[in-house]
Design an enzyme around this catalytic site. Structure first.
Site, PDB file in Angstrom:
ATOM      1  N   HIS A   1      29.258 -30.903  26.395  1.00 31.92           N
ATOM      2  CA  HIS A   1      29.437 -29.787  25.454  1.00 31.92           C
ATOM      3  C   HIS A   1      30.882 -29.394  25.218  1.00 31.92           C
ATOM      4  CE1 HIS A   1      25.087 -29.615  25.899  1.00 31.92           C
ATOM      5  NE2 HIS A   1      25.197 -29.360  24.625  1.00 31.92           N
TER       6      HIS A   1
ATOM      7  N   CYS B   1      21.102 -36.086  14.398  1.00 30.26           N
ATOM      8  CA  CYS B   1      22.097 -35.030  14.615  1.00 30.26           C
ATOM      9  C   CYS B   1      22.869 -35.197  15.917  1.00 30.26           C
ATOM     10  CB  CYS B   1      21.445 -33.651  14.551  1.00 30.26           C
ATOM     11  SG  CYS B   1      20.258 -33.356  15.871  1.00 30.26           S
TER      12      CYS B   1
HETATM   13  C1  PEP Z   1      21.340 -34.257  20.998  1.00 26.96           C
HETATM   14  O1  PEP Z   1      20.819 -34.197  22.110  1.00 26.96           O
HETATM   15  O2  PEP Z   1      21.639 -35.332  20.444  1.00 26.96           O
HETATM   16  C2  PEP Z   1      21.660 -33.037  20.246  1.00 26.96           C
HETATM   17  C3  PEP Z   1      22.095 -33.089  19.020  1.00 26.96           C
HETATM   18  O3  PEP Z   1      21.506 -31.844  20.876  1.00 26.96           O
HETATM   19  P1  PEP Z   1      22.501 -31.278  21.990  1.00 26.96           P
HETATM   20  O4  PEP Z   1      23.752 -32.126  21.943  1.00 26.96           O
HETATM   21  O5  PEP Z   1      22.770 -29.865  21.643  1.00 26.96           O
HETATM   22  O6  PEP Z   1      21.730 -31.437  23.243  1.00 26.96           O
END
Ligand code: PEP
Ligand code: MG
Length: 629
Positions: free
Chosen positions: A228, A540
């Protein structure tokens, strides 16, 4: 140029680097470092030079005053509420803090052994604890816990004063550790000038707070491209290098540091020539990015005219407008959990509604996909108590938490459907592994609608879709496609869960490739299931913002990609240079390969030559073509 043999804290402050890490967020920046050492979870130990002795002694005096003041403050607050014996404990702590024996012992460690203050306190406290432990009287023996408590308060107070080559900098809160299973308050670091944060790790809340500060670069010892810190740094367009093992041993606050988020390299106290070269590379990257962004408002099509749709991922409401400026055709993923993280209380329905409505109106008539909170894993809210778990990524996370905390979830759902009265809103559920979960969410959504209707509030229709990011959901995509209004492939977690590789582990980052045949099979199967059921599907995860991976996804049938806004211009340009036929042909060939490297090589060999300016990131670095294995 590496001079890694120089002992940390040595008088010789020579250049160090390049230190290698993972390119977390593009761009090259040079500025002064602010080191947040406490994040390692250990007491920072450093041998000091004689000139630093007065500074470290001063830090000790300050820490004692600060710790006494904090305990005094608690004493004042509880004086009326607690019985006298409890108050006496607090008074005993204060007396211990002022104990001349402790002070003498700490001073000796600093002056004679040349240890930094934290280390000196650690040793002095250990000695005192041992002495208490050896006492015959059980009451006195138990006092060792009080000594440990006092040591802890001193360490916390020391974390407030950061020694630098320009004196002691005081920060408003201790540089907190990454929340392992509980939230920590954001760092609360206040900086006045462009600063590069160097830390073991940053919690999502810490990184989110950076938007309010003149933070121009980030370096962390841990992390990967999909952790993150990196995701947030890309969203905020702050160059970042993550996973730089051991960087804290080489950098001190006040040092000049180069963060090269293109190469994944860090230079510490660079020579004038190295700094100049870095500056030039940074400038070249900036002008290339600006050039690409001039065409970002034009529609996205492949060279053959096939239309594509590029959406933005946002974490903070402020990013929504930026996303439109970068040419996003909507918000493909709004990570609403950030609303819950940086605070002590829960966001109310009205507060969430106002926020979602603002975003929806800002982006309208384009669509907004609101993802229900994805808390747990490595994102925690102080207001939602969570159990200590051995494997939080496999624990009470996302939809599992939502279905456990139904009151909190319903509040969010009501806010979302009310926001849908103002534009096109879709609700997306993360980490779904079974149809039962999706059905339970649907029931709750229906209940939220009934509640909003009963309250005579306006609301709109919200299609309910799922993130496909757990292998179980991907292999059952045909079943999910019957009941979900849309799919969004979350490749960050899909890679983590498919390959059983912690997405935040830099040591294992090379194993976590989105090009792995297993991931591709799941992606293709999901895309086919969506196509057969005629429901929309997007991607995404970070795979969508990797130029070569994006072309592979197009070849697998994906027409909508959602990514950090800053990456849109680059991906748009990448897509403009290829035809659908080529993408399909190469994807077909890639699907026959048996390793991630072979897949990546197959795509790179075909497309990289015409994308060298985009893939290289700057003029000096050749495009990355993986080595054959
Ligand atoms: C993913 O897991 O690819 C995603 C887009 O969600 P996050 O990165 O917030 O877990
Ligand atoms: Mg995810």
């Amino acid at each position: 140029m590496t001079e890694a043999s120089i002992p940390p804290g040595s008088a010789a402050r020579l250049a160090v680097g390049p230190l290698h890490g993972i390119a977390g967020s593009p761009g090259v920046v040079i500025a002064t470092a602010l080191v947040l050492e406490a994040g390692r979870g250990n007491v920072p130990r450093r041998t000091i030079i004689r000139e630093e002795i007065p500074l470290e002694l001063e830090r000790y005096r300050d820490a004692v005053d600060e710790a006494k003041a904090q305990i005094g403050e608690v004493h004042g607050r509880v004086a009326q509420k607690l019985p006298a014996e409890h108050l006496q404990i607090l008074e005993a702590y204060q007396a211990m803090l002022g104990d001349p024996a402790l002070a003498t012992s700490v001073q000796r460690e600093i002056k004679d052994k040349l240890r930094n203050c934290e280390w000196a306190v650690e040793i002095a406290v250990q000695q005192m604890t041992r002495e208490f432990d050896m006492m015959d009287d059980p009451y006195l023996r138990e006092r060792k816990h009080d000594v440990a408590f006092v040591g802890d308060r001193l360490q916390r107070a020391l974390a407030l004063s950061v020694p630098t080559s320009i004196g002691v900098i005081r920060v408003s809160q201790p540089p907190g550790m990454k929340p392992i299973r509980r939230p920590t308050p954001p760092l609360g670091v206040r900086v006045a000038q462009p600063t590069i944060i160097v830390a073991h790790d940053l919690s999502p809340a810490d990184t989110a707070a950076m938007i309010r500060e003149p933070i121009v670069g980030i370096v962390t010892e841990v992390g990967t491209r999909t952790s993150h810190t990196a995701i947030m740094a890309r969203a905020l367009e702050i160059p970042a290098v993550v996973g730089v093992t051991g960087v804290l041993e080489h950098v001190r606050t006040g040092d000049t540091v180069v963060v090269d988020g293109l190469r994944g390299e860090v230079l510490v106290r660079p020579s004038t020539e190295a700094a100049d070269r870095a500056r030039e590379r940074g400038d070249r990257h900036l002008s290339r990015t600006q050039q690409l962004r001039q065409r970002t408002r034009e529609p996205t099509t492949l060279a053959c005219g096939t239309p594509m749709s590029l959406l933005a991922n946002v974490e903070l409401p402020t990013e929504a407008l930026l996303a439109i400026e970068h040419g996003a055709e909507g918000i493909g993923l709004y990570r609403t959990e950030f609303l819950y993280i940086d605070r002590k209380d829960l966001p109310s329905e009205d507060e969430q509604y106002e926020l979602y409505r603002t975003i929806v109106q800002m982006v309208s008539p384009r669509p907004v996909t609101l993802r229900t909170f994805d808390l747990g894993g490595d994102k925690f809210a102080a207001s939602i108590p969570m159990p200590e778990e051995m494997n939080p990524a496999l624990g009470l996370r996302s939809v599992r938490l939502a279905l456990r905390e139904r009151g909190i979830f319903l509040t969010q759902l009501r806010a979302m459907i009310r926001a849908a009265a103002h534009g096109e809103v879709r609700v997306m559920v993360p980490m779904v592994a079974s149809l039962t979960e999706l059905r339970e969410v649907r029931q709750l959504l229906d209940r939220a609608i009934d509640e909003v209707r009963a309250a005579k509030k306006e609301f709109g229709h919200t299609p309910l879709g799922v993130m496909i990011e757990v292998p179980a959901a991907a292999v059952c995509a045909d079943l999910f496609a019957r009941e979900a209004a849309f799919f969004s492939l979350g490749t960050n977690d899909l890679v983590q869960y498919t390959l059983a590789v912690d997405r935040s582990s830099q040591g294992l980052a090379s194993l976590a490739s989105p090009f792995d045949p297993s991931v591709l099979r799941l992606a293709r199967f999901t895309a086919q299931a969506a196509m057969n059921a005629d429901i929309p599907m997007s991607v995404c995860g970070a795979m969508a913002s990797d130029p070569l991976a994006a072309l592979l996804l197009v070849g697998l049938g994906i027409r909508t990609l959602s990514m950090e806004a800053a990456a849109i211009a680059e991906i748009k340009e990448t897509l403009r240079r290829v035809t659908l036929e080529e993408c399909e042909q190469i994807a077909e060939e890639a699907m026959t390969k048996d390793t991630a490297v072979a897949v990546e090589l197959c795509i790179a060999e075909y497309f990289a030559p015409r994308l060298s300016d985009i893939l290289g990131g700057d003029d000096e670095t050749p495009p990355p073509v993986p080595a054959r294995t």
